[in-house]
Design an enzyme around this catalytic site. Structure first.
Site, short mmCIF file in Angstrom:
data_model
loop_
_atom_site.label_atom_id
_atom_site.label_comp_id
_atom_site.label_asym_id
_atom_site.label_seq_id
_atom_site.Cartn_x
_atom_site.Cartn_y
_atom_site.Cartn_z
N SER A 233 0.83 -1.22 0.00
CA SER A 233 0.00 0.00 0.00
C SER A 233 0.86 1.26 0.00
CB SER A 233 -0.98 0.00 1.18
OG SER A 233 -0.34 -0.36 2.38
N HIS A 263 -2.06 -9.00 1.41
CA HIS A 263 -1.76 -7.77 2.18
C HIS A 263 -2.93 -7.53 3.15
CE1 HIS A 263 0.06 -4.03 3.18
NE2 HIS A 263 -0.35 -3.28 2.18
N HIS A 309 5.36 -13.34 6.99
CA HIS A 309 5.57 -11.92 6.66
C HIS A 309 6.76 -11.79 5.73
CE1 HIS A 309 6.01 -7.57 7.13
NE2 HIS A 309 4.74 -7.60 7.50
N ARG A 318 2.53 -5.82 16.59
CA ARG A 318 1.13 -5.38 16.50
C ARG A 318 0.20 -6.51 16.95
NH1 ARG A 318 1.36 -3.63 10.28
NH2 ARG A 318 2.24 -5.73 10.25
N ASP A 364 -2.81 -9.46 11.35
CA ASP A 364 -4.12 -9.87 10.82
C ASP A 364 -4.67 -11.12 11.49
OD1 ASP A 364 -4.26 -7.77 8.94
OD2 ASP A 364 -2.80 -8.82 7.71
N1 NMX Z 1 0.65 -20.03 4.53
C1 NMX Z 1 1.07 -20.83 3.53
N2 NMX Z 1 2.19 -20.61 2.81
C2 NMX Z 1 2.92 -19.55 3.18
C3 NMX Z 1 2.57 -18.69 4.21
C4 NMX Z 1 1.36 -18.96 4.91
N3 NMX Z 1 0.91 -18.18 5.89
N4 NMX Z 1 3.50 -17.72 4.31
C5 NMX Z 1 4.40 -17.95 3.35
N5 NMX Z 1 4.05 -19.07 2.65
C6 NMX Z 1 4.70 -19.62 1.47
C7 NMX Z 1 4.65 -18.60 0.33
O1 NMX Z 1 3.39 -18.61 -0.32
C8 NMX Z 1 5.80 -19.04 -0.52
O2 NMX Z 1 5.37 -20.16 -1.26
P1 NMX Z 1 5.94 -20.45 -2.75
O3 NMX Z 1 7.41 -20.70 -2.57
O4 NMX Z 1 5.19 -21.67 -3.20
O5 NMX Z 1 5.66 -19.24 -3.57
C9 NMX Z 1 6.82 -19.52 0.52
O6 NMX Z 1 6.08 -19.80 1.71
C10 NMX Z 1 7.90 -18.50 0.84
O7 NMX Z 1 7.26 -17.30 1.22
P2 NMX Z 1 7.96 -16.26 2.24
O8 NMX Z 1 9.25 -15.84 1.61
O9 NMX Z 1 8.02 -16.83 3.60
O10 NMX Z 1 6.89 -15.09 2.28
P3 NMX Z 1 6.69 -13.89 1.25
O11 NMX Z 1 7.58 -12.78 1.64
O12 NMX Z 1 6.76 -14.34 -0.17
O13 NMX Z 1 5.16 -13.52 1.53
C11 NMX Z 1 3.25 -13.15 2.90
C12 NMX Z 1 4.75 -12.92 2.73
C13 NMX Z 1 2.73 -12.27 4.03
C14 NMX Z 1 2.54 -12.75 1.60
C15 NMX Z 1 3.01 -14.65 3.21
O14 NMX Z 1 3.62 -15.00 4.43
C16 NMX Z 1 1.54 -15.01 3.25
O15 NMX Z 1 0.94 -15.27 2.18
N6 NMX Z 1 0.89 -15.01 4.47
C17 NMX Z 1 -0.53 -15.21 4.61
C18 NMX Z 1 -1.28 -13.94 4.21
C19 NMX Z 1 -1.12 -12.88 5.26
O16 NMX Z 1 -1.26 -13.09 6.45
N7 NMX Z 1 -0.84 -11.65 4.79
C20 NMX Z 1 -0.80 -10.49 5.70
C21 NMX Z 1 0.55 -9.81 5.79
C22 NMX Z 1 0.50 -8.65 6.75
N8 NMX Z 1 -0.36 -7.58 6.28
O17 NMX Z 1 -1.15 -7.10 7.03
O18 NMX Z 1 -0.26 -7.12 5.13
C1 MLT Z 2 1.87 -3.94 6.47
O1 MLT Z 2 1.43 -3.51 7.55
O2 MLT Z 2 2.02 -3.21 5.49
C2 MLT Z 2 2.13 -5.41 6.36
O3 MLT Z 2 2.59 -5.96 7.55
C3 MLT Z 2 2.89 -5.83 5.14
C4 MLT Z 2 4.32 -5.38 5.00
O4 MLT Z 2 4.90 -4.71 5.84
O5 MLT Z 2 4.90 -5.79 3.98
#
Ligand code: NMX
Ligand code: MLT
Length: 425
Positions: A233, A263, A309, A318, A364
């Site tokens: 964002s 996100h 994350h 948080r 979240d």
């Molecule tokens: N559940 C399942 N798989 C996961 C998760 C999870 N919670 N977190 C990471 N992975 C997977 C990810 O999809 C990736 O898979 P692939 O290699 O097949 O593409 C692998 O683990 C490596 O990912 P990371 O390097 O650990 O994480 P990345 O930096 O790419 O993504 C998020 C970060 C936040 C997108 C990821 O952890 C996620 O999808 N979490 C669940 C959604 C979530 O809670 N998002 C909110 C973030 C905070 N916010 O408020 O914005």
């Molecule tokens: C945020 O608050 O923007 C989320 O935790 C995602 C991020 O920092 O990448």
């Protein structure tokens, strides 16, 4: 009593000189490198953005202007806005001055609500919020001043005025869209005796006999305001603003990114996961049942919302702040208890799964649980509450970027063929 505009003017002058000297003396020094994996991997870890409002470190989480989050969780979001912009917390009189200023700007014209009423009933609250901001763009002072001819060193002034207008109005807009989307469509007027957060809760019209919802809202709007500049964002808002699109366009762009399930929409997804779990087991599952259920989700190719994350490698502070609130305010709520069971089970499942680099909960994982406990029963609305808060950080970064004369964002892209040639593949 200090006025935000005056404090900022002084700080901006000093920052401009500081950065000018830094660039003159060290502009050609290297601070980051990019590997092929990073270029294909969402630029994770590449240091190519400047953000002075806050920093997120992997092992501590959010630090706002040098203050770890835990030191400022008792502040109002208005005080956080002041802190983000100036680097200092306001004294009581200055904070009251800012709150009064915001209150005087909070009205949203009826044409905005009329237009929102015409949208299909199925429209997502994030689309309504982003559209609502774009409908307010007609009031942009930045755009009008730019059209009249404005010097570059003056940009930040009208950008700040737009930011304050926008921040004053976004709770009114968002509470209004809640009324239109989920209630009888009648707009509830502001209460002049309530602050920014309590008014937001009040205008939604959710009964709050204990005052817990207003307190939760104050905490929530504080916690989600800023998370440095690389998150989707803030990054979108920055890129849009770098074209000198005004704050309404820029914050709306940021909200569109916040609407994605990886996100901000993760809070909606997380609460839906909690509700589906309870429904599936006809009540609270055992740890073993929850483990199997989480595996089902992973095996169907989905992520477990609320965990992992891009930057953090620790429990999100948080999340910890939300947990402390829940322990005091609703320890016996079934969904709060389920969140604690998730905390026991999910990190182990994700470790066994072997993909996520961070298996800890993020904010979240709990924010929706608390909102649900205090009467906000519509998960798709949760990200719009996040949007009200994130508007604070996005606007602050935007104003400071205009003040520092940040140029148009335009990184260089390369082709896969170029990469292969470069690395001798
Ligand atoms: N559940 C399942 N798989 C996961 C998760 C999870 N919670 N977190 C990471 N992975 C997977 C990810 O999809 C990736 O898979 P692939 O290699 O097949 O593409 C692998 O683990 C490596 O990912 P990371 O390097 O650990 O994480 P990345 O930096 O790419 O993504 C998020 C970060 C936040 C997108 C990821 O952890 C996620 O999808 N979490 C669940 C959604 C979530 O809670 N998002 C909110 C973030 C905070 N916010 O408020 O914005
Ligand atoms: C945020 O608050 O923007 C989320 O935790 C995602 C991020 O920092 O990448």
């Amino acid at each position: 009593m200090a006025k935000l505009q005056d404090v900022l003017a002084e700080k901006i002058q000093a920052s401009r000189e500081d950065i000018k000297a830094l660039l003159a003396a060290h502009g050609d020094k290297v601070i980051s490198q990019v590997t092929v994996a990073q270029a294909y991997g969402g630029m994770r870890g590449v240091k190519g953005l400047i953000c002075d409002t806050s920093v997120v470190t992997p092992d501590t989480g959010l630090i706002i202007r040098g203050k770890p989050l835990a030191e400022v969780t008792d502040q109002t979001p208005e005080a956080i806005l002041w802190l983000l912009l100036t680097g200092e917390l306001p004294d009581a009189a200055s904070l009251k001055g800012l709150q009064d200023d915001l209150a005087s700007r909070a009205d949203v014209p009826n044409y905005v609500f009329d237009a929102l009423r015409h949208l299909p009933k199925t429209t997502h609250p994030m689309a309504m919020q982003s559209l609502g901001l774009l409908m307010l763009e007609d009031g942009s002072k930045f755009r009008k001043r730019y059209n009249d001819g404005m010097r570059k060193d003056e940009y930040w002034g009208p950008a700040l005025e737009d930011a304050l207008d926008l921040l004053a109005k976004i709770p009114t807009l968002t509470a209004g869209l809640y009324r239109i989307r989920y209630e009888d469509g009648q707009i509830i007027p502001r209460d002049p005796n309530k602050d920014w957060s309590a008014n937001f809760a009040h205008m939604m019209g959710v009964p709050d006999p204990t005052g817990n919802l207003a307190n939760l809202m104050r905490l929530y709007l504080n916690l989600h305001a800023d998370h440095e500049a690389g998150n989707v964002s803030a990054n979108l808002c920055h890129t849009t603003g770098s074209a000198l699109s005004d704050p309404y366009y820029s914050v709306s762009a940021g909200l569109n990114g916040l609407a994605g399930p990886l996100h901000g929409l993760a809070n909606q997804e997380c609460l839906k996961f909690h509700l589906a779990t309870i429904e599936n087991f006809g009540g609270a599952p055992t740890e073993d049942q929850l483990k199997d259920y989480a595996w089902e989700l992973l095996n169907s190719g989905r992520v477990i919302p609320g965990f992992g994350h891009a930057v953090l490698r620790c429990t999100d502070p948080r999340y910890t702040a939300c947990h402390e609130f829940g322990i005091k305010a609703c320890p016996d709520e079934p969904l709060f208890k389920l969140a604690d069971t998730m905390l026991k089970v999910i990190p182990g499942v994700l470790k066994e799964h072997g993909k996520a680099k961070n298996t800890n909960p993020n904010v979240d994982a709990l924010s929706g649980v608390l909102m649900y406990a205090f009467g906000v029963k519509h998960p798709p609305f949760y990200t719009a509450i996040f949007g009200v808060s994130r508007a604070i950080g996005m606007s602050s970064q935007l104003v400071l970027n205009r003040a520092m004369g940040s140029p148009l964002t335009r990184p260089k892209s390369v082709t896969t063929a170029w990469v292969k040639e470069q690395v001798g593949a």
